[in-house]
Design a protein around this motif. Structure first.
Motif, short mmCIF file in Angstrom:
data_model
loop_
_atom_site.label_atom_id
_atom_site.label_comp_id
_atom_site.label_asym_id
_atom_site.label_seq_id
_atom_site.Cartn_x
_atom_site.Cartn_y
_atom_site.Cartn_z
N MET B 319 0.84 -1.21 0.00
CA MET B 319 0.00 0.00 0.00
C MET B 319 0.87 1.24 0.00
O MET B 319 0.59 2.22 -0.69
N LEU B 320 1.93 1.22 0.81
CA LEU B 320 2.77 2.41 0.92
C LEU B 320 3.43 2.74 -0.41
O LEU B 320 3.58 3.91 -0.77
N VAL B 321 3.82 1.70 -1.16
CA VAL B 321 4.58 1.95 -2.37
C VAL B 321 3.73 2.72 -3.39
O VAL B 321 4.24 3.49 -4.19
N ARG B 322 2.43 2.55 -3.28
CA ARG B 322 1.52 3.27 -4.17
C ARG B 322 1.57 4.78 -3.92
O ARG B 322 1.30 5.59 -4.81
N LEU B 323 1.92 5.14 -2.68
CA LEU B 323 1.86 6.55 -2.30
C LEU B 323 2.93 7.38 -3.00
O LEU B 323 2.81 8.59 -3.12
N SER B 324 4.00 6.73 -3.47
CA SER B 324 5.04 7.48 -4.15
C SER B 324 4.58 7.98 -5.50
O SER B 324 5.25 8.79 -6.13
N THR B 325 3.44 7.47 -5.98
CA THR B 325 3.01 7.85 -7.31
C THR B 325 2.27 9.19 -7.33
O THR B 325 1.98 9.70 -8.40
N ALA B 326 1.95 9.74 -6.17
CA ALA B 326 1.20 11.00 -6.16
C ALA B 326 2.16 12.16 -6.43
O ALA B 326 3.37 12.03 -6.31
N SER B 327 1.59 13.31 -6.79
CA SER B 327 2.44 14.41 -7.23
C SER B 327 2.89 15.29 -6.07
O SER B 327 3.70 16.17 -6.26
N GLY B 328 2.39 15.09 -4.88
CA GLY B 328 2.83 15.94 -3.79
C GLY B 328 2.19 15.52 -2.49
O GLY B 328 1.36 14.62 -2.46
N VAL B 329 2.60 16.18 -1.41
CA VAL B 329 2.15 15.75 -0.09
C VAL B 329 0.66 16.00 0.11
O VAL B 329 -0.06 15.15 0.60
N SER B 330 0.18 17.18 -0.32
CA SER B 330 -1.24 17.44 -0.10
C SER B 330 -2.09 16.53 -0.99
O SER B 330 -3.19 16.13 -0.61
N GLU B 331 -1.53 16.17 -2.15
CA GLU B 331 -2.24 15.25 -3.04
C GLU B 331 -2.37 13.88 -2.37
O GLU B 331 -3.41 13.21 -2.49
N ILE B 332 -1.33 13.46 -1.64
CA ILE B 332 -1.40 12.14 -1.02
C ILE B 332 -2.35 12.19 0.17
O ILE B 332 -3.05 11.22 0.44
N ARG B 333 -2.42 13.32 0.87
CA ARG B 333 -3.39 13.40 1.97
C ARG B 333 -4.79 13.23 1.41
O ARG B 333 -5.62 12.52 1.97
N ARG B 334 -5.03 13.90 0.28
CA ARG B 334 -6.34 13.77 -0.37
C ARG B 334 -6.56 12.33 -0.82
O ARG B 334 -7.66 11.78 -0.71
N GLY B 335 -5.49 11.71 -1.32
CA GLY B 335 -5.60 10.33 -1.82
C GLY B 335 -6.01 9.37 -0.72
O GLY B 335 -6.91 8.55 -0.90
N VAL B 336 -5.35 9.47 0.44
CA VAL B 336 -5.71 8.56 1.53
C VAL B 336 -7.11 8.90 2.02
O VAL B 336 -7.86 8.02 2.45
N GLY B 337 -7.50 10.18 1.94
CA GLY B 337 -8.87 10.56 2.29
C GLY B 337 -9.88 9.85 1.41
O GLY B 337 -10.85 9.27 1.91
N TRP B 338 -9.64 9.86 0.08
CA TRP B 338 -10.52 9.11 -0.84
C TRP B 338 -10.51 7.63 -0.47
O TRP B 338 -11.55 6.97 -0.48
N GLY B 339 -9.31 7.13 -0.17
CA GLY B 339 -9.19 5.72 0.20
C GLY B 339 -10.05 5.40 1.40
O GLY B 339 -10.78 4.40 1.41
N ALA B 340 -10.00 6.27 2.42
CA ALA B 340 -10.80 6.04 3.63
C ALA B 340 -12.28 6.10 3.30
O ALA B 340 -13.08 5.31 3.83
N LEU B 341 -12.66 7.00 2.39
CA LEU B 341 -14.08 7.11 2.02
C LEU B 341 -14.57 5.83 1.34
O LEU B 341 -15.60 5.26 1.72
N PHE B 342 -13.80 5.36 0.34
CA PHE B 342 -14.22 4.14 -0.37
C PHE B 342 -14.22 2.94 0.56
O PHE B 342 -15.16 2.14 0.57
#
Lengths: 86, 619
Positions: B319-342
Motif C-alpha cells: 500500500m505504501l509503495v503506491r503513495l510514491s506515485t502522487a504528485s505531492g504531499v497534499s495530493e497524497i493526503r487527499r488520496g488517503v482521504g478518498w481511500g478512507a471514504l471508499f
C-alpha cells in the motif's frame, strides 16, 4: 526551504493536530467497550447503540477525521507558506 | 515562498477515460439484463459478462505499456488522488477481505466488527502518521525509503528480505481466492483456473509496471464498487422501503432476531481465545444470532484484533509503495482521504449484505424444497461454496451449509435478482482479487530488483535494465505463487491474517519511529525489524505446530501482539545505546517533515548524478 527556526513551530502544530485527530477514535472504542452493559440497553434507529457506535460511529469518524485533518493540515501548511499546491 | 514541483501534470482526460469505462460496464450490465429476459442461456451470459470485464482490464494493461523508467516505477509521480484512493481501498481489502469479512459478519454477526474496524483504523493511521512523509521522501520502495533515510544498505537489504515473506503470503491468499472464483466461472479443474488466474495477474502489470498497476486498479476498483454498493440499495428498497441501507438496515434487525429464535438459533456460550472459530472456513450452518456480542471473542481480544490489523494495514509495503506515485504531499493526503471514504463505504455495506442474506434465507428459502431454489445455485454447489441437502422436502437451516466466501456471492440469488447480477458480483470479486494480487506481485518484484538485486550498484537513478528484471521477476514470482497454491491449500483468510501480523511487526515500529523520532538510528531500526519479525514468526510457528503453549491464552493468529512491543522496545533501546545519528540524517528527517518541493529521493539522485558527471569530466 523553510528556515530551521520556522520549522520547529510548524512541526509542533502538525504533531498536536495529529494527536488531536487520533484521540477521538481511541476514546470511542475504549469508552464503548468499557460501558458496554449500560450502552447496550439503548437502541438507535433499530440498532443496539453499542453496535451502532462501533460500526457506523467508528467508520464515519474515520472518514470525517481524514477529511477534516486534510483541511486543517492544509491550513497550517498555507500559514507557514509551504503548501505543496502553490 | 512558493515551491514548484517539477513533475508533469496528470492527464486531464483521465476522468473522461474512466467515465467511459464505467459507462461501458454499466451499459454491458443493462444489455445482458435485456438479453437474459429475452431468454439467453446462463452460460453465455456468464462468459460475456466476466470475459468482457477481464478483457477490458487486459486492454488497459496493454495500453499502459511504457519504456520510461520513472513511469514504470512511480507513474511519473502524477497519479490524481482519486485513483490512488480507489486503489488503496481495493488493495487494503482485496477479494479475501471482502468475501471473508462478509462471511464472518454472516456467520459471526457482531464478532466480525473488530476486523472491519481494524482495516479502517489502519487506513486512517496510515494517512495521519506515515503517508505524507513517506511520499515526501519519494522512494520507489519501502526498503528504499529506509535505506535512504538511514543511509544504510544493510538496512535496505534486511527489510526487503524480511518483508518478502508477508508479501508472498498475501499473494498466495489472493491467487487462491481469485482462482477459486475463476474456476467456478470457467467450470474447469482448479489446476487450470490457478494457472489462468496467475497468468492474468502477471499480465496486468508486466506491460507497464506501476503504470499498469495503477490504471488497471482504477478500473478494477470501479467494477468492484459497482458490484458491492449498487445491489444492496435495490434490495433495501424492496425489503424495507428505505434507501441508504447502510443506515437503515437496523429496522430489519428486530425481525431478524425474531426469525433467528423462531428457527432455533441460540446464543453460543462465550469462550475467550477462540478467534480460530471466528475465522473458521468451510461450509457450515448458521449457528449464532447476529446481534450476540462477544460470543467467540472477548473484549480484550476485540481491542487486540483492531490493534494488530491496524498496524499491519498502515505499514503494508504494497500500500505504501503506491503513495510514491502522487504528485505531492497534499495530493497524497487527499488520496488517503478518498481511500478512507471508499473503504468506509465498502465496510459499511458489507454488514448490510450479511444481514440481508441472513434475513432472506430465513424468510424465503427455509421451507422450500431443494429444487425450488434458484438455478444459479448449482454453480456455487459445483464450486463447493454451498452445500444443500437434496434429500429433504422441507429445507431447514440445518440443510443449508454456506461457506464463509459464499455469503456475498449469494446476495443476488437470495433476493431472486436476475442471474446477471450474480455474475456481476463474481466479476467484481475477481477484479478485487486481481487488483490486490497484482499489487503484491508488483511490490515483491520491485523490492527484489531494487533493494536486494541492485545492492552494490552506484545509486544514481534507475535504468531500463532494472525494468526488464522486474518484468522477468513478475513472471517468476507469479509462477512460484501459482505453484504454491497448487501444492498447498491453506485457508486464504488465515494467510491474510498471518500476512498482516508479519507486516505490522516488521514495518510498523520502524516506519513510525523513523518519521516521528529524530534520535532513531539505523542500529535501532535493524534491531526493531528483526526482533519484531522473529518474535511474531516464532510465536506463530511454535504455537501452530504445537511446540509451545499459548501465552496468556492468545491465539497464534494474533502473534503481532508480542511482535509489536518487542519491535518497539528493541528499536528504542538499541537506538539509545548506540551513538546518535549525525547532522546529515537529522537534516533529512527535518526535510521529510516539510511538505512541498522536490522529493528527497529525486534530490539525492540528482546530486549523485551531478557528482558522477563531475568526476567523469575531471578524468
Amino acid at each position: 526551504m523553510l528556515d530551521l527556526k520556522y520549522r520547529r513551530p510548524y512541526w509542533r502544530e502538525t504533531r498536536t493536530l495529529m494527536l488531536r485527530f487520533i484521540a477521538p477514535g481511541a476514546v470511542l472504542v475504549l469508552g464503548t467497550l468499557l460501558f458496554w452493559e449500560k450502552i447496550s440497553a439503548f437502541s438507535f434507529i433499530g440498532f443496539p447503540l453499542g453496535y451502532f457506535l462501533l460500526m457506523h460511529g467508528f467508520i464515519i469518524l474515520g472518514i470525517v477525521v481524514m477529511a477534516w485533518h486534510g483541511v486543517a493540515q492544509g491550513r497550517i501548511d498555507r500559514r507557514h507558506g509551504i503548501h505543496g499546491d502553490e | 515562498m512558493t515551491l514548484h514541483t517539477q513533475y508533469r501534470r496528470a492527464n486531464p482526460r483521465l476522468g473522461i477515460y474512466f467515465s467511459i469505462f464505467a459507462a461501458i460496464v454499466i451499459g454491458l450490465i443493462f444489455f445482458l439484463l435485456i438479453i437474459e429476459q429475452l431468454g439467453a442461456d446462463e452460460l453465455s451470459i456468464r462468459f460475456v459478462m466476466i470475459g468482457s470485464v477481464l478483457g477490458l482490464f487486459a486492454l488497459i494493461a496493454v495500453l499502459a505499456f511504457t519504456l520510461d523508467v520513472t513511469d514504470f516505477f512511480v507513474v511519473g509521480h502524477r497519479v490524481p488522488a482519486f485513483f490512488n484512493g480507489l486503489g488503496l481501498s481495493v488493495t487494503a481489502l482485496g477479494s479475501v477481505g471482502a468475501l471473508s469479512l462478509t462471511g464472518i459478519f454472516f456467520h459471526g454477526g457482531f464478532d466480525a466488527l473488530p476486523l472491519a474496524m481494524g482495516l479502517m483504523a489502519g487506513m486512517v493511521l496510515m494517512g495521519l502518521l506515515i503517508a505524507p512523509y513517506f511520499s515526501k521522501f519519494g522512494a520507489y520502495t519501502v526498503p528504499g525509503y529506509l535505506g535512504g533515510r538511514f543511509n544504510s544498505r544493510v538496512l535496505r537489504f534486511t527489510f526487503a528480505f524480511l518483508v518478502i515473506l508477508p508479501c508472498f503470503i498475501f499473494l498466495l491468499a489472493e491467487i487462491q481466492i481469485g482462482s477459486a472464483l475463476l474456476g467456478m466461472v470457467i467450470d474447469r479443474s482448479p489446476d487450470v483456473a490457478i494457472k489462468a488466474f496467475t497468468g492474468l495477474v502477471a499480465f496486468m502489470i508486466v506491460w507497464g509496471g506501476a503504470r499498469g498497476l495503477i490504471w488497471t486498479n482504477g478500473a478494477q476498483g470501479i467494477v468492484s464498487l459497482i458490484a458491492i454498493l449498487v445491489l444492496p440499495v435495490i434490495a433495501a428498497v424492496l425489503l424495507t422501503n428505505l434507501p441508504v441501507p447502510q443506515i437503515t438496515y437496523g429496522t430489519l434487525l428486530d425481525d431478524l432476531s425474531r426469525l433467528e429464535s423462531e428457527y432455533g438459533l441460540r446464543p453460543i456460550t462465550a469462550q475467550s481465545g477462540n478467534i480460530g472459530e471466528l475465522l473458521e472456513m468451510g461450509a457450515r450452518n448458521l449457528e449464532k444470532p447476529y446481534l450476540q456480542a462477544f460470543g467467540s471473542i472477548d473484549r480484550i481480544e476485540f481491542i487486540l484484533i483492531i490493534a494488530t490489523l491496524m498496524a499491519g494495514i498502515s505499514a503494508a509495503p504494497h500500500m505504501l509503495v503506491r503513495l510514491s506515485t502522487a504528485s505531492g504531499v497534499s495530493e497524497i493526503r487527499r488520496g488517503v482521504g478518498w481511500g478512507a471514504l471508499f473503504l468506509g463505504l465498502i465496510l459499511l455495506t458489507i454488514p448490510v449484505i450479511a444481514v440481508f442474506v441472513r434475513y432472506s434465507i430465513f424468510d424465503k428459502w427455509v421451507g422450500l424444497t431443494p429444487d425450488q431454489l434458484p438455478q444459479i445455485l448449482d454453480m456455487f454447489t459445483r464450486a463447493g461454496f454451498i452445500n444443500v441437502d437434496q434429500n429433504t422436502d422441507n429445507l431447514s437451516i440445518a440443510d443449508l451449509e454456506i461457506s464463509r466466501e459464499a455469503a456475498l456471492l449469494l446476495f443476488p440469488a437470495v433476493h431472486d435478482f436476475p442471474e446477471i447480477f450474480t455474475h456481476l458480483v463474481v466479476a467484481g470479486m475477481i477484479a478485487m482479487a486481481l487488483a490486490a494480487a497484482s499489487a503484491h506481485l508488483m511490490a515483491m518484484s520491485t523490492m527484489v530488483t531494487l533493494d536486494i538485486g541492485s545492492i552494490g550498484e552506484e545509486d544514481i537513478g534507475h535504468n531500463l535494465r532494472q525494468t526488464v528484471i522486474v518484468r522477468v521477476l513478475m513472471v517468476i514470482f507469479g509462477g512460484l505463487a501459482g505453484w504454491g497454491v497448487l501444492s498447498w491449500r491453506i485457508d486464504p483468510l488465515e494467510l491474510f491474517v498471518y500476512g498482516l501480523q508479519l507486516t505490522s511487526a516488521i514495518g510498523f515500529p520502524v516506519m513510525i519511529l523513523s518519521i516521528w523520532w529524530k534520535r532513531f538510528n539505523h542500529w535501532g531500526a535493524l534491531a526493531g525489524m528483526i526482533s519484531g519479525f522473529t518474535v511474531t514468526l516464532g510465536y506463530m510457528v511454535s504455537v501452530k505446530m504445537g511446540y509451545a503453549p499459548e501465552l496468556l491464552g492468545l491465539d497464534h493468529r494474533l502473534a503481532a501482539i508480542f511482535g509489536l512491543p518487542a519491535g518497539f522496545a528493541a528499536a528504542i533501546f538499541v537506538s539509545l545505546l548506540t551513538p546518535a545519528p549525525g547532522t546529515e540524517q537529522i537534516e533529512l528527517v527535518r526535510d521529510m517533515r516539510i511538505p512541498g518541493g522536490e522529493t528527497l529521493y529525486d534530490r539525492t539522485m540528482r546530486f549523485a548524478r551531478l557528482k558522477a558527471q563531475r568526476t567523469q569530466n575531471r578524468k
